[in-house]
Design an enzyme around this catalytic site. Structure first.
Site, PDB file in Angstrom:
ATOM      1  N   HIS A   1      96.603  14.419 -20.433  1.00 52.04           N
ATOM      2  CA  HIS A   1      96.461  13.248 -21.316  1.00 52.04           C
ATOM      3  C   HIS A   1      95.037  12.692 -21.210  1.00 52.04           C
ATOM      4  O   HIS A   1      94.399  12.393 -22.218  1.00 52.04           O
ATOM      5  CB  HIS A   1      97.404  12.112 -20.904  1.00 52.04           C
ATOM      6  CG  HIS A   1      98.870  12.392 -21.053  1.00 52.04           C
ATOM      7  ND1 HIS A   1      99.758  12.299 -20.017  1.00 52.04           N
ATOM      8  CD2 HIS A   1      99.616  12.744 -22.135  1.00 52.04           C
ATOM      9  CE1 HIS A   1     100.986  12.566 -20.442  1.00 52.04           C
ATOM     10  NE2 HIS A   1     100.924  12.839 -21.725  1.00 52.04           N
TER      11      HIS A   1
ATOM     12  N   LYS B   1     116.705   5.266 -22.727  1.00 53.15           N
ATOM     13  CA  LYS B   1     116.439   5.597 -21.317  1.00 53.15           C
ATOM     14  C   LYS B   1     115.136   4.939 -20.869  1.00 53.15           C
ATOM     15  O   LYS B   1     114.173   4.844 -21.617  1.00 53.15           O
ATOM     16  CB  LYS B   1     116.417   7.119 -21.088  1.00 53.15           C
ATOM     17  CG  LYS B   1     115.487   7.892 -21.974  1.00 53.15           C
ATOM     18  CD  LYS B   1     115.616   9.373 -21.637  1.00 53.15           C
ATOM     19  CE  LYS B   1     114.856  10.233 -22.606  1.00 53.15           C
ATOM     20  NZ  LYS B   1     113.665  10.758 -22.458  1.00 53.15           N
TER      21      LYS B   1
ATOM     22  N   ARG C   1      99.562  21.785 -26.764  1.00 54.45           N
ATOM     23  CA  ARG C   1      99.424  22.786 -25.697  1.00 54.45           C
ATOM     24  C   ARG C   1      99.913  24.148 -26.148  1.00 54.45           C
ATOM     25  O   ARG C   1      99.288  25.153 -25.885  1.00 54.45           O
ATOM     26  CB  ARG C   1     100.258  22.370 -24.464  1.00 54.45           C
ATOM     27  CG  ARG C   1      99.699  21.193 -23.715  1.00 54.45           C
ATOM     28  CD  ARG C   1     100.740  20.541 -22.844  1.00 54.45           C
ATOM     29  NE  ARG C   1     101.765  19.907 -23.665  1.00 54.45           N
ATOM     30  CZ  ARG C   1     102.734  19.149 -23.221  1.00 54.45           C
ATOM     31  NH1 ARG C   1     102.864  18.955 -21.918  1.00 54.45           N
ATOM     32  NH2 ARG C   1     103.587  18.594 -24.030  1.00 54.45           N
TER      33      ARG C   1
ATOM     34  N   SER D   1     104.136  16.016 -18.122  1.00 51.14           N
ATOM     35  CA  SER D   1     104.683  14.915 -17.324  1.00 51.14           C
ATOM     36  C   SER D   1     106.034  15.313 -16.735  1.00 51.14           C
ATOM     37  O   SER D   1     106.363  14.921 -15.612  1.00 51.14           O
ATOM     38  CB  SER D   1     104.868  13.662 -18.184  1.00 51.14           C
ATOM     39  OG  SER D   1     103.642  13.190 -18.649  1.00 51.14           O
TER      40      SER D   1
END
Ligand code: ADP
Length: 152
Positions: free
Chosen positions: A18, A42, A91, A129
């Site tokens: 990032h 969540k 990516r 992540s």
């Protein structure tokens, strides 16, 4: 007109991938708003407060980078912020497929908002992540994967 980009993400946690996208995008825009999406279903692995504070700390020396959290549609947040660009990183082909769907849907809802993609730097193209969370959850050392100066 000033060029304002929103970089929406969970940043749970922010990674060097990032960070690299953000720093490489800085010359392209006047302001980059790092926008942590609050997911009502969540709450995330790291608390929202922590994620916000890490971003603020990492980019404290760069007045053109702002850090906020938001809920609701990203395009509505962009409208409120006066942003004309969304910034995202790519990516893999899987990222492309995912981003293509969101980008085209956003475009149909807000045609004057352009999504700009930067390819991941090759050294970060396997970094996510979710993998960093998995390492952290199991007691591994994640320092090499997150920006200097933060200690999740
Ligand atoms: P989200 O939950 O919206 O996917 P993330 O925080 O996981 O949020 O990712 C935000 C953006 O950063 C996405 O566009 C993602 O593709 C990009 N990104 C994540 N990791 C990397 C990386 N290692 N290199 C380049 N871009 C990345």
């Amino acid at each position: 007109m000033s060029k304002i980009a929103v970089f929406p993400g969970s940043f749970d946690p922010i990674t060097r991938g990032h960070e690299s996208v953000i720093l490489r995008a800085l010359p392209l825009f006047d302001t980059i708003v790092l926008a942590i999406g609050e997911n009502l279903e969540k709450s995330g692995y790291f608390p929202l407060e922590k994620r916000i504070n890490w971003l603020k700390k990492i980019f404290a020396g760069e007045p053109r980078i702002r850090v906020v959290s938001y809920s609701g549609l990203t395009i509505d947040f962009c409208r409120q912020t006066g942003a004309n660009f969304i910034l995202r990183g790519l990516r893999t082909a899987a990222d492309f497929d995912f981003e293509r769907g969101i980008g085209l849907m956003n475009r149909s809802m807000m045609p004057d908002l352009e999504t700009v993609f930067l390819l991941s730097a090759p050294e970060y193209s396997a970094l996510s992540s979710s993998i960093v969370r998995e390492i952290h959850r199991n007691g591994g050392d994640i320092r090499q994967f997150v920006p200097e100066g933060i200690s999740p």
